[in-house]
Design an enzyme around this catalytic site. Structure first.
Site, mmCIF file in Angstrom:
data_model
loop_
_atom_site.group_PDB
_atom_site.id
_atom_site.type_symbol
_atom_site.label_atom_id
_atom_site.label_comp_id
_atom_site.label_asym_id
_atom_site.label_seq_id
_atom_site.Cartn_x
_atom_site.Cartn_y
_atom_site.Cartn_z
ATOM 1 N N LYS A 147 0.798 -1.227 0.000
ATOM 2 C CA LYS A 147 0.000 0.000 0.000
ATOM 3 C C LYS A 147 0.836 1.285 0.000
ATOM 4 C CE LYS A 147 -4.176 -1.962 2.010
ATOM 5 N NZ LYS A 147 -5.271 -1.762 2.981
ATOM 6 N N ASP A 192 -9.918 2.929 1.563
ATOM 7 C CA ASP A 192 -9.952 2.321 2.900
ATOM 8 C C ASP A 192 -10.579 3.249 3.936
ATOM 9 O OD1 ASP A 192 -8.947 -0.221 2.495
ATOM 10 O OD2 ASP A 192 -6.865 0.361 2.795
#
Length: 270
Positions: free
Chosen positions: A68, A105
């Site tokens: 990420k 997210d």
């Protein structure tokens, strides 16, 4: 005409439920598309993006552990994600063909707790990786009170508190929990193949909420301990489906049928 497709990448990736989720929505909407899981190691990340850039059928990819933060260097950051969250979970091909990165997210995390009175409330967070960055970003926007981060690397956790302008403290994983209104596990502890997250939840008040982002297994040791104390819980599928829905619309240009979430959850837990 070549079928459009998207993927989820990570290391490991066999546990991912993202293909089930996105294919469920693809089938429900009757789209000519596909969604796959693709195992990408850290050493293979650059090559993966180079190969996919050349494939016009590839719409983009969801990004999970451990990529990420590293993936940010391989895409354009048009939304200023580096300066805010500092990690991406989605890379997608823009209309001009350029790959851009974003993060769903934070939105996926926030949706299940949007109605909780968390402004000014103390929060405890386990972990300081890419998922933690998105969650701390969301918590900073909510305006929570003191945040305690428990992490193996205390200096890394302290740096995150500073980065998001949050008041609180960084402690080792072995430290006792504070009396937090919300406890969030953002780490991989408890995931299949990883050590369990063993925490003493007794310091949490009776109205505390325990939020687990691990979804494989769905019933982690943390959730079992929380339910034994009769605390309210949020399991990993809530965030997974929420962030996935935001990503799906960006990847395929269609809104997923969220009115079928219960059916989707049954599929994911069968």
């Amino acid at each position: 005409m070549t079928t459009a497709y998207a993927e989820v990448i990570g290391d490991p990736i066999s546990h991912s439920k993202s293909p089930l989720i996105h294919r469920f929505w693809i089938d429900a909407l009757g789209l000519d598309a596909d969604y796959r899981a693709h195992h990408v190691t850290p050493d293979g990340l650059v090559a993966y993006f180079e190969e996919r850039r050349a494939d016009p059928a590839w719409r983009g990819c969801n990004i999970t552990l451990p990529h990420k933060e590293a993936a940010l260097d391989l895409v354009e950051d048009r939304g200023g994600v580096r300066a805010t969250i500092g990690a991406i979970n989605l890379a997608m091909r823009a209309e001009d063909g350029v790959l851009i990165g974003t993060n769903t997210d934070a939105g996926g995390f926030y949706a299940p707790i949007a109605d909780l009175p968390l402004a000014g409330a103390p929060v405890a967070v386990v972990g300081a990786g890419g998922a933690a960055r998105a969650i701390l970003f969301a918590l900073s926007r909510i305006g929570v009170g003191e945040v305690t981060i428990l992490n193996r690397n205390v200096l890394k956790a302290a740096a995150l508190l500073s980065a998001f302008g949050l008041k609180g403290k960084a402690l080792p994983l072995s430290a006792p929990l504070p009396p937090a209104a919300l406890l969030v596990n953002t780490s991989s502890l408890g995931m299949t193949g990883q050590p369990a997250l063993e925490l003493d939840l007794s310091p949490l008040p009776e109205d505390a909420v325990v939020y687990e982002i691990v979804y494989a297994p769905l019933e982690t040791s943390l959730l079992k301990a929380a339910r034994a104390r009769e605390l309210d819980t949020v399991d990993g599928l809530d965030m997974l489906i929420g962030q996935g829905a935001l990503a799906f619309e960006l990847l395929f240009g269609a809104e997923p049928p969220r009115d079928r979430d219960e059916e989707l959850r049954e599929l994911l837990t069968s």
